[in-house]
Design an enzyme around this catalytic site. Sequence first.
Site, PDB file in Angstrom:
ATOM      1  N   ASN A 122      -5.991  14.365  17.563  1.00 26.46           N
ATOM      2  CA  ASN A 122      -6.595  13.621  18.654  1.00 26.46           C
ATOM      3  C   ASN A 122      -5.785  13.873  19.909  1.00 26.46           C
ATOM      4  OD1 ASN A 122      -8.448  12.442  16.847  1.00 26.46           O
ATOM      5  ND2 ASN A 122      -6.990  10.817  16.326  1.00 26.46           N
ATOM      6  N   HIS A 173      -3.326  14.585  11.767  1.00 27.70           N
ATOM      7  CA  HIS A 173      -3.700  13.764  10.621  1.00 27.70           C
ATOM      8  C   HIS A 173      -4.163  14.694   9.499  1.00 27.70           C
ATOM      9  CE1 HIS A 173      -4.160   9.918  13.033  1.00 27.70           C
ATOM     10  NE2 HIS A 173      -4.297  10.809  14.011  1.00 27.70           N
ATOM     11  N   GLY A 199      -9.064  10.044  21.549  1.00 29.21           N
ATOM     12  CA  GLY A 199      -8.635   8.940  20.701  1.00 29.21           C
ATOM     13  C   GLY A 199      -7.161   8.939  20.372  1.00 29.21           C
ATOM     14  N   HIS A 258       2.977  11.236  20.990  1.00 28.97           N
ATOM     15  CA  HIS A 258       3.848  12.282  20.419  1.00 28.97           C
ATOM     16  C   HIS A 258       2.909  13.082  19.525  1.00 28.97           C
ATOM     17  CE1 HIS A 258       7.913  13.434  18.349  1.00 28.97           C
ATOM     18  NE2 HIS A 258       6.957  14.170  17.790  1.00 28.97           N
ATOM     19  N   CYS A 308       9.531   6.435  22.361  1.00 25.51           N
ATOM     20  CA  CYS A 308       8.444   7.012  21.568  1.00 25.51           C
ATOM     21  C   CYS A 308       8.552   6.573  20.105  1.00 25.51           C
ATOM     22  CB  CYS A 308       8.485   8.532  21.673  1.00 25.51           C
ATOM     23  SG  CYS A 308       7.344   9.355  20.549  1.00 25.51           S
ATOM     24  N   HIS A 318       0.659  14.894  17.015  1.00 21.08           N
ATOM     25  CA  HIS A 318       0.627  14.760  15.556  1.00 21.08           C
ATOM     26  C   HIS A 318      -0.713  15.233  15.031  1.00 21.08           C
ATOM     27  CE1 HIS A 318      -0.792  11.028  17.434  1.00 21.08           C
ATOM     28  NE2 HIS A 318      -1.661  10.965  16.443  1.00 21.08           N
ATOM     29  N   CYS A 374       9.339   9.518  17.729  1.00 23.92           N
ATOM     30  CA  CYS A 374      10.745   9.935  17.850  1.00 23.92           C
ATOM     31  C   CYS A 374      11.646   8.969  17.085  1.00 23.92           C
ATOM     32  CB  CYS A 374      11.165  10.015  19.309  1.00 23.92           C
ATOM     33  SG  CYS A 374      10.568  11.485  20.184  1.00 23.92           S
ATOM     34  N   HIS A 409       9.961  16.116  20.743  1.00 25.87           N
ATOM     35  CA  HIS A 409       8.932  15.337  21.425  1.00 25.87           C
ATOM     36  C   HIS A 409       8.084  16.193  22.351  1.00 25.87           C
ATOM     37  CE1 HIS A 409       7.099  11.722  23.193  1.00 25.87           C
ATOM     38  NE2 HIS A 409       7.145  12.401  24.339  1.00 25.87           N
TER      39      HIS A 409
END
Length: 116
Positions: A89, A104, A95, A100, A9, A102, A12, A51
Amino acid sequence: MDDSSSPDCLFCKIVKGIIPSNFIYEDDTVVAFPDISPVAPVHFLIIPKQHFVSIMDVPVELIGLVHQATRDIVHQEGLATRGFRLVNNCGSDGGQVVQHVHWHLLAGRKLTWPPG
Ligand code: 5GP
Ligand code: ZN
């Protein structure tokens, strides 16, 4: 990093420092760093160190910690007054490219709505 990290990943590897990044924030459970391809003048990625593939997998308790970290980052970066956008996303239609989870954090200009 505990053994919950995923060896292949990308994020990670960023958490572990195998891939270099410049953390703008770090606590016990969360890190944030600039997106490599920013789409706004301010574009950070906020991730749990542990993760999880997507928001569908993250324990709800951890969501609260990510949210608190996000607020701290917003204040730290001086974004509270003018505002920002927080984007997650999820999955292929959402998208999501990096598997992993996240968020934005986008700011620094008037962002259009709706997104494409
Ligand atoms: P997604 O499309 O999965 O929501 O967002 C993944 C994000 O990760 C993209 O905005 C992309 O620019 C960013 N990204 C991909 N590879 C790297 C990298 O090696 N370092 C950093 N800082 N960001 C990356
Ligand atoms: Zn990972």
